[in-house]
Design a protein around this motif. Sequence first.
Motif, PDB file in Angstrom:
ATOM      1  N   THR A   1       0.730  -1.178  -0.094  1.00 12.70           N
ATOM      2  CA  THR A   1       0.063  -0.070   0.131  1.00 12.70           C
ATOM      3  C   THR A   1       0.880   1.092  -0.095  1.00 12.70           C
ATOM      4  O   THR A   1       0.406   2.204  -0.674  1.00 12.70           O
ATOM      5  CB  THR A   1      -0.768  -0.001   1.297  1.00 12.70           C
ATOM      6  OG1 THR A   1      -1.613  -1.209   1.274  1.00 12.70           O
ATOM      7  CG2 THR A   1      -1.863   1.288   1.356  1.00 12.70           C
ATOM      8  N   ALA A   2       1.811   1.097   0.801  1.00 14.35           N
ATOM      9  CA  ALA A   2       2.807   2.376   0.981  1.00 14.35           C
ATOM     10  C   ALA A   2       3.455   2.651  -0.455  1.00 14.35           C
ATOM     11  O   ALA A   2       3.639   3.733  -0.708  1.00 14.35           O
ATOM     12  CB  ALA A   2       3.761   2.405   2.314  1.00 14.35           C
ATOM     13  N   LEU A   3       4.027   1.414  -0.968  1.00 12.30           N
ATOM     14  CA  LEU A   3       4.779   1.655  -2.242  1.00 12.30           C
ATOM     15  C   LEU A   3       3.890   2.078  -3.286  1.00 12.30           C
ATOM     16  O   LEU A   3       4.508   3.135  -3.975  1.00 12.30           O
ATOM     17  CB  LEU A   3       5.260   0.250  -2.597  1.00 12.30           C
ATOM     18  CG  LEU A   3       6.197   0.160  -4.096  1.00 12.30           C
ATOM     19  CD1 LEU A   3       7.220   0.919  -3.904  1.00 12.30           C
ATOM     20  CD2 LEU A   3       6.394  -1.298  -4.372  1.00 12.30           C
ATOM     21  N   LEU A   4       2.494   1.851  -3.458  1.00 13.11           N
ATOM     22  CA  LEU A   4       1.724   2.216  -4.397  1.00 13.11           C
ATOM     23  C   LEU A   4       1.421   3.928  -4.244  1.00 13.11           C
ATOM     24  O   LEU A   4       1.240   4.687  -5.106  1.00 13.11           O
ATOM     25  CB  LEU A   4       0.267   1.319  -4.201  1.00 13.11           C
ATOM     26  CG  LEU A   4      -0.631   1.899  -5.392  1.00 13.11           C
ATOM     27  CD1 LEU A   4      -0.177   1.551  -6.791  1.00 13.11           C
ATOM     28  CD2 LEU A   4      -2.148   1.235  -5.192  1.00 13.11           C
ATOM     29  N   ASP A   5       1.292   4.222  -2.816  1.00 14.97           N
ATOM     30  CA  ASP A   5       0.772   5.741  -2.419  1.00 14.97           C
ATOM     31  C   ASP A   5       1.956   6.631  -2.775  1.00 14.97           C
ATOM     32  O   ASP A   5       2.030   7.673  -3.224  1.00 14.97           O
ATOM     33  CB  ASP A   5       0.438   5.647  -1.282  1.00 14.97           C
ATOM     34  CG  ASP A   5      -0.996   5.346  -0.850  1.00 14.97           C
ATOM     35  OD1 ASP A   5      -1.749   5.086  -1.696  1.00 14.97           O
ATOM     36  OD2 ASP A   5      -1.323   4.842   0.319  1.00 14.97           O
ATOM     37  N   ILE A   6       3.222   6.160  -2.504  1.00 13.51           N
ATOM     38  CA  ILE A   6       4.671   6.962  -2.928  1.00 13.51           C
ATOM     39  C   ILE A   6       4.690   6.988  -4.342  1.00 13.51           C
ATOM     40  O   ILE A   6       5.173   8.209  -4.874  1.00 13.51           O
ATOM     41  CB  ILE A   6       5.589   6.506  -2.046  1.00 13.51           C
ATOM     42  CG1 ILE A   6       5.205   6.371  -0.503  1.00 13.51           C
ATOM     43  CG2 ILE A   6       6.821   6.905  -2.295  1.00 13.51           C
ATOM     44  CD1 ILE A   6       6.365   5.804   0.334  1.00 13.51           C
ATOM     45  N   THR A   7       4.955   6.107  -4.946  1.00 13.84           N
ATOM     46  CA  THR A   7       5.411   5.908  -6.537  1.00 13.84           C
ATOM     47  C   THR A   7       4.358   6.508  -7.385  1.00 13.84           C
ATOM     48  O   THR A   7       4.607   6.935  -8.219  1.00 13.84           O
ATOM     49  CB  THR A   7       6.000   4.736  -6.681  1.00 13.84           C
ATOM     50  OG1 THR A   7       5.162   3.719  -6.576  1.00 13.84           O
ATOM     51  CG2 THR A   7       7.341   4.221  -5.768  1.00 13.84           C
ATOM     52  N   GLY A   8       3.144   5.990  -6.871  1.00  4.65           N
ATOM     53  CA  GLY A   8       2.062   6.315  -7.955  1.00  4.65           C
ATOM     54  C   GLY A   8       2.049   5.441  -9.029  1.00  4.65           C
ATOM     55  O   GLY A   8       2.897   4.395  -8.976  1.00  4.65           O
ATOM     56  N   PRO A   9       1.111   5.555 -10.258  1.00  7.31           N
ATOM     57  CA  PRO A   9       1.284   4.751 -11.495  1.00  7.31           C
ATOM     58  C   PRO A   9       2.716   4.964 -12.186  1.00  7.31           C
ATOM     59  O   PRO A   9       3.430   6.124 -12.076  1.00  7.31           O
ATOM     60  CB  PRO A   9       0.312   5.234 -12.103  1.00  7.31           C
ATOM     61  CG  PRO A   9       0.138   6.928 -11.837  1.00  7.31           C
ATOM     62  CD  PRO A   9       0.352   6.764 -10.353  1.00  7.31           C
ATOM     63  N   VAL A  10       3.078   3.742 -12.554  1.00  7.21           N
ATOM     64  CA  VAL A  10       4.565   3.835 -13.183  1.00  7.21           C
ATOM     65  C   VAL A  10       4.200   3.217 -14.472  1.00  7.21           C
ATOM     66  O   VAL A  10       3.321   2.176 -14.963  1.00  7.21           O
ATOM     67  CB  VAL A  10       5.443   2.832 -12.394  1.00  7.21           C
ATOM     68  CG1 VAL A  10       6.757   2.595 -13.094  1.00  7.21           C
ATOM     69  CG2 VAL A  10       5.685   3.267 -11.073  1.00  7.21           C
ATOM     70  N   SER A  11       4.983   4.176 -15.629  1.00  9.92           N
ATOM     71  CA  SER A  11       4.870   3.622 -16.936  1.00  9.92           C
ATOM     72  C   SER A  11       5.116   2.168 -17.218  1.00  9.92           C
ATOM     73  O   SER A  11       6.066   1.639 -16.519  1.00  9.92           O
ATOM     74  CB  SER A  11       5.359   4.492 -17.889  1.00  9.92           C
ATOM     75  OG  SER A  11       5.446   4.247 -19.150  1.00  9.92           O
TER      76      SER A  11
END
Length: 701
Positions: free
Chosen positions: A185-195
């Motif tokens: 969850t934290a990784l998704l919130d910090i980095t956001g969508p990745v190409s």
Amino acid sequence: MTTVDQILFGWAERDHGGNAGVRPLAHSGLPTIDRWAKRLQYVWATQDGQGDRTEAAASLVHLVFDDEAAVLRKLPSRNPHGRGGATLTHVLVGAPHAIGPGLALGLHDWPGWREHEQDGTGSRLAPLDLASLEEAARPGLADLRERVAGVPAGQLTALVARVLERPAEDFSVIARPDLALPMMTALLDITGPVSGRPWTFASRESTDKGSHQPRVVFLGARPPQSMYINRRNRVDVAETPPDTDTTRFAARLVDLYREAGHAALERIRPRDPIRTTDDVTAWRKSVPVVDGRIVDPRAHFDVLLDDALLAGAAARGALASVRDRLAGELRGQPAPWLAGALRRWRRDERRAWHHPELRDLLLHEAVQACLAGQGPDPLVEAVRDADPPPAVVAASFRPQVPRGGLDLGRAGHRRLLDVALRLGLPAAELDRAGLLAASPADELLDCVGRYADAYPEAAHLVLRHLGDAGESRGTARLWYDHGLLLGPVDRIAGGDRVKEVDCFRHLLLAAHGPRLKRDDAAALIERAGVRAPLGLFAAALELASDERTEQRIRYELSEQFLRDHGYAVPAPGSGRRHRPGGPVLGRPPAPPGPPAARPAPYPEEAHRTHPAGPLPDTARAPHGAVPEPPQRGPSAPQWAGWGPPAAPAHGIDGAPDAPPDGHGTRRGRPGRPDTVNVLFVTALSLLLLGAACYVLLALVL
């Protein structure tokens, strides 16, 4: 209505073709069921947590294919024949834009998993409403964000740093199974969508081999060596990452996320998704750093702590938009942050002169935080020292009051009132009907005792609420147990007689109702004692139910007046002691007769003055005024002739005059004859003697 299909995989006995194993047991009419059976022929199997069925061993998996996406819950179980490792896999299938990583994470504890998982080939499943699933996922995702606080900051930094170094690759993360979902969850919130490939994951696996693996696979332990060529990046979060610019940037991102939440990362994240390490470097250079931490480049609340950011935002004309974003957000900041900001924005500071609107906003948000119960006492003291306007405190206090009023028996309601008064709430805000209607009488009496010194006007209004509520059972006893609140009322009145009477009037209304009976008045006098204030008896006179009750109170007023002027003291050597609240000088406790039966004073005594001033009249005082003690009655008449007086008279000091000696007294001087009477008798005797001599001479001649 957008729907999501279901599939249930489990162990099945041999079919008509002689095949036994794991296959779809039921589905909701999914047209691509055969395709999903091939896709998941290996994904369902797991070696971790084999044995008895247990919720703690469940694994959550999110997969995305070209035209479909799925979220899986894999639960180790046993088949009816006792075969271990027969994983029961529940799959939700839908469009990739509908089933994203946020929805998948939020469904980690969805009750629907257990409701729809059934063993047996006869199970029947139905499509699910996507909107209902999204609603059910919101609390689950919020719970995972709160659980990030339990993840060691160093381990989360190690994961984020490795992902920022290679943002488009796949990762196998070796971490404790219970930390997998919060870290994802934290990784998704910090980095956001990745190409590139979307964020997919598996939370509890024993291997990272096989085709079409998720982008992030969490392993409970490092898998054994094998000949299989694995191109995934394995990250052991227990190992300290190298000290690089990317690692330091990742640590600052993690700190900001843990302190301010996912919204803060959305404000500083680049507009375009990151693709390469160059994108990460550009992102790192674009964010401002103050005191070793990242601040919002769009002039968020950090303008209150840094003058350079404040000056830049003012130069760009961005302060208006800053105020709009700050409203509602400042009160959520930690108490030390708010207290520090208030100290920087004191009224005499230059920045407060130039930007008073920001100081007012900060003060308003800090007051809101205090009244909402979020701030400890140091924050309340800091806000009080900042001297918030009473109107601001009142405007923030009103929405916090429950619809049914304050119940001071509850700690939260009592704290709300205490904090509001400490911050400068105007006492007039308490003069609202029903504000304290839910509060019991004992709490209101305690409240008066607490507020009498610091907030006398507020305590006075609390007494009004107590009186307006009317007589309630047991209030008289509670009032007596509080010592009749004589001390608090004296401090509330502060020498104002009208206010003193008003306070006691409301206490009497709450204790005895609008008509004070004679027995209640007698109990009140007994409780009040010899030093009771006149305001108490004045209020009691107003509420007296009949003339006998009024006479009893006036009698006590008369005795108190005599005591106050030194007349009501026992005779020396009499051995009598004055009982508090009772009769003096041994007189019977019954009150004197009606006023009409009392003798009128002599004319000369009507104009006699007391050493302390003219004696007051005993007429009933007007409403709200304190009646003075009644006038003295006429003294015993003085005898002008011989003989004893009707009763022994008492001197001013309380001792009786000397009794007559049997020979008569003259103006209180015993044993001495009256000179006028002696001369009169002598003259009369001489006349009689002369007359007798004249008669005898006339007869002889």
